[in-house]
Design an enzyme around this catalytic site. Structure first.
Site, mmCIF file in Angstrom:
data_model
loop_
_atom_site.group_PDB
_atom_site.id
_atom_site.type_symbol
_atom_site.label_atom_id
_atom_site.label_comp_id
_atom_site.label_asym_id
_atom_site.label_seq_id
_atom_site.Cartn_x
_atom_site.Cartn_y
_atom_site.Cartn_z
ATOM 1 N N TYR A 215 4.172 -4.076 -10.142
ATOM 2 C CA TYR A 215 3.440 -4.655 -9.015
ATOM 3 C C TYR A 215 2.003 -4.123 -8.959
ATOM 4 C CZ TYR A 215 2.481 -6.146 -4.199
ATOM 5 O OH TYR A 215 1.948 -6.726 -3.073
ATOM 6 N N GLY B 183 0.076 -5.157 -12.122
ATOM 7 C CA GLY B 183 -0.043 -6.615 -12.133
ATOM 8 C C GLY B 183 -1.136 -7.084 -11.196
ATOM 9 N N LYS B 184 -1.176 -6.498 -9.993
ATOM 10 C CA LYS B 184 -2.203 -6.866 -9.011
ATOM 11 C C LYS B 184 -3.579 -6.387 -9.455
ATOM 12 C CE LYS B 184 -0.008 -8.923 -5.512
ATOM 13 N NZ LYS B 184 -0.386 -10.231 -4.953
ATOM 14 N N GLN C 187 5.083 11.052 5.706
ATOM 15 C CA GLN C 187 4.120 10.201 5.007
ATOM 16 C C GLN C 187 3.619 9.134 5.985
ATOM 17 O OE1 GLN C 187 7.380 10.480 4.484
ATOM 18 N NE2 GLN C 187 8.230 8.817 3.253
#
Length: 314
Positions: free
Chosen positions: A149, A152-153, A213
């Site tokens: 992801y 790819g982006k 987080q």
């Protein structure tokens, strides 16, 4: 093709969470909308209420294959966006981002259309700079579980800017930070949908790591407004531009808010942190404020209430 201000607009991934909200808004503005989706994560249910609209068309199509249509604008949203979905078939995820970008850029070049790429805060990886400005190049693991992801982006952004430089194509690139709201897939593994579904079922609330987080959550209506503003901005406003809510919350705070809104008796449990999970994520939206005259207006409490109402009705 245009009739006055009326445009024929292609939305890839249009039956997904973000895409379906975008289709609604574009129709409300008086445009024709061609919604394209392969229904891997999108569903007909998200756009079922639009099927009888005279200016709406739904087409089952995978953007890894070329598409031959006549349009004025393209919003390229097609790609699974949650870890559960994009890790299910990581090779296909990369192909969707890269081949999808190539095919949609080719279509935009042929039709001389303006095209917007829905990129992601994941291009920053696990950031060393906080908050993240657009000129930060990121810290991404190229061989990890999230790489299909993230990379790819990143590659899609590269293609967009190469078409911009090489072919003078009018492009727009936005980097979307965590978005939530009605029509999210209940089992997509994203933190907001996960926590809400667990709370509604009375199951244990699962937090990973220490739950400290941080993330910044943008309500979907605000995000759609920003994307449309970006598309309609002058051609000199190319991006990339961060789109998100700069209010920062720990995952523990999010869990507490969900438990309060749902009046749930669920208990919080902790599990090991997944690989490459970023410790903090917060957008610097100075460019969006300055160039788009945009900033989010929906508080987390109000957005969560609307989202919980949607999931409660499922």
């Amino acid at each position: 093709m245009r009739y006055g201000n009326r445009k024929k607009i292609l939305v890839t991934g249009g039956a997904g969470f973000l895409g379906s909200h975008l289709c609604e808004r574009l129709l409300e503005q008086g445009n024709e909308v061609l919604c394209v989706d392969n229904f891997f994560t999108g569903t007909r249910r998200n756009v079922a209420h639009l099927l009888d609209h005279q200016d709406f068309e739904l087409l089952r199509h995978d953007v890894t294959f070329p598409l031959y249509v006549e349009i004025d604008e393209i919003y390229n949203l097609a790609c699974p966006a949650s870890p559960v979905h994009y890790q299910f078939d990581p090779v296909q995820t990369t192909k969707t981002s890269v081949l999808g970008a190539i095919n949609m850029l080719g279509l935009a070049k042929r039709t001389k259309s303006r095209i917007l790429q829905a990129s992601t805060s994941e291009v920053y990886g696990d950031p060393e700079i906080h908050p993240q400005p657009e000129n930060y190049w990121g810290r991404v693991n190229p061989i990890g579980y999230r790489s299909c992801y993230d990379e790819g982006k990143r590659c899609a952004e590269t293609l967009f800017f190469d078409y911009f430089r090489q072919h003078k194509l009018p492009i727009k690139v936005v980097r979307i930070f965590n978005t939530y709201g009605p029509k999210m897939h209940p089992n997509d593994g994203r933190v907001v949908s996960n926590l809400i579904m667990q709370a509604l079922r009375g199951a244990d609330i699962t937090l990973y790591g220490d739950g400290l987080q941080t993330r910044s959550f943008c309500y979907v209506d605000d995000l759609v407004d920003a994307i449309i503003r970006m598309m309609n901005a002058p051609e000199t406003v190319v991006g990339p531009i961060n789109i998100g809510n700069p209010e920062e919350f720990t995952i523990r705070q999010l869990a507490e808010a969900v438990i309060k809104i749902t009046n749930s008796k669920s208990k919080v449990v902790f599990k090991p942190l997944p690989p490459d999970d970023p410790r903090q994520r917060k957008p610097d939206i100075s460019n969006a404020v300055h160039l788009l005259d945009w900033k989010p207006s929906t508080s987390l409490a109000d957005g969560l209430k609307k989202t919980v109402e949607y999931f409660s009705a499922l």
